[in-house]
Design a protein around this motif. Structure first.
Motif, mmCIF file in Angstrom:
data_model
loop_
_atom_site.group_PDB
_atom_site.id
_atom_site.type_symbol
_atom_site.label_atom_id
_atom_site.label_comp_id
_atom_site.label_asym_id
_atom_site.label_seq_id
_atom_site.Cartn_x
_atom_site.Cartn_y
_atom_site.Cartn_z
ATOM 1 N N CYS A 266 -12.285 0.231 -13.925
ATOM 2 C CA CYS A 266 -11.541 -1.032 -13.860
ATOM 3 C C CYS A 266 -10.506 -1.004 -12.743
ATOM 4 C CB CYS A 266 -10.855 -1.314 -15.190
ATOM 5 S SG CYS A 266 -11.984 -1.727 -16.541
ATOM 6 N N TYR B 36 -12.202 -1.320 -9.390
ATOM 7 C CA TYR B 36 -12.722 -2.681 -9.182
ATOM 8 C C TYR B 36 -11.592 -3.670 -8.926
ATOM 9 C CZ TYR B 36 -15.119 -7.095 -10.052
ATOM 10 O OH TYR B 36 -15.615 -8.376 -9.935
ATOM 11 N N TRP B 37 -10.518 -3.543 -9.721
ATOM 12 C CA TRP B 37 -9.425 -4.514 -9.639
ATOM 13 C C TRP B 37 -8.406 -4.208 -8.554
ATOM 14 C CZ3 TRP B 37 -8.590 -4.788 -15.638
ATOM 15 C CH2 TRP B 37 -9.514 -5.687 -16.170
#
Length: 225
Positions: free
Chosen positions: A62, A65-66
């Motif tokens: 996460c 990705y973020w």
């Protein structure tokens, strides 16, 4: 318990506190398992490694990705996603014998009438929901509070106190969320025998035989914590 530390944003901190948290959760899940369903050392090791790995992989995935697609504020929610994912792995694995062999089911008076894997699955699912709900406010609301508080000059001067402040805030959230989350579902759960007949006919027939051919409308079981 470790929610405040997991809201930190550095990759090392996220991974380290996810590991600490899931190690603690593995111990809690083990002590709250069904004592009649013993867990082998191999199963314990697999459960522990799977839970901690899922948390760290989710957290890093996460974050990777973020990191280029979201603001630092949104990245604060990475730990919650990791905790939710790990709970979905940790609890079922630590209590896998209940799913594999079923848990004791009784009639309304408490008389044992058989075992059910479906009852185990329902109880464990409710425990997962309760655990995620328990940590949700501290990991979803606290980032908003800290994001706004850190804009004030006095907060910028006491950055060394941000950790202790978050620990105290999480403690306040848990003081009312622990009993609230535990109260979401009754400790003594029930399952309709019609559902049992449809999804677990073998267990249904055994219970029916144990009851002399006439099953009650519901069977009852302890879901655990």
């Amino acid at each position: 318990m470790f929610s405040a530390f997991m809201t930190t944003r550095t990759p090392f901190a996220v991974v380290f506190w996810q590991w600490v948290n899931q190690s603690f959760n593995a111990l809690v899940n083990y002590t709250n398992r069904n004592a009649k369903s013993p867990t082998t050392t191999t199963q314990l090791v697999v459960a522990y490694v799977s839970a901690t790995s899922s948390a760290m992989i989710t957290a890093l995935g996460c974050k990777a990705y973020w990191s280029k697609r979201a603001s630092p504020f949104v990245q604060r929610y990475v730990p919650f996603a990791a905790v939710a994912a790990a709970n979905c792995v940790n609890i079922p694995l630590m209590r896998q014998n209940e799913i594999l062999h079923g848990i004791d089911c009784t009639d309304e008076s408490g008389k044992l009438i058989g075992q059910s894997k479906l009852a185990a699955a329902k109880g464990i699912s409710q425990v997962i929901i309760s655990r995620i709900t328990m940590c949700a406010p501290g990991m979803l609301i606290l980032p908003v509070i800290m994001e706004r508080a850190e804009k004030y000059r006095f907060m910028q001067k006491i950055t060394f106190l941000h950790g202790p402040i978050q620990v105290m805030a999480v403690g306040c959230f848990l003081s009312f969320m622990v009993p609230t989350a535990c109260a979401l579902f009754p400790q003594r759960c029930s399952l309709k025998t019609t559902t049992l007949a449809w999804l677990e006919p073998e267990a249904y027939e055994k219970m029916k035989e144990a009851c002399g051919g006439k099953l009650p409308e519901r069977v009852y079981f302890n879901k655990g914590l």
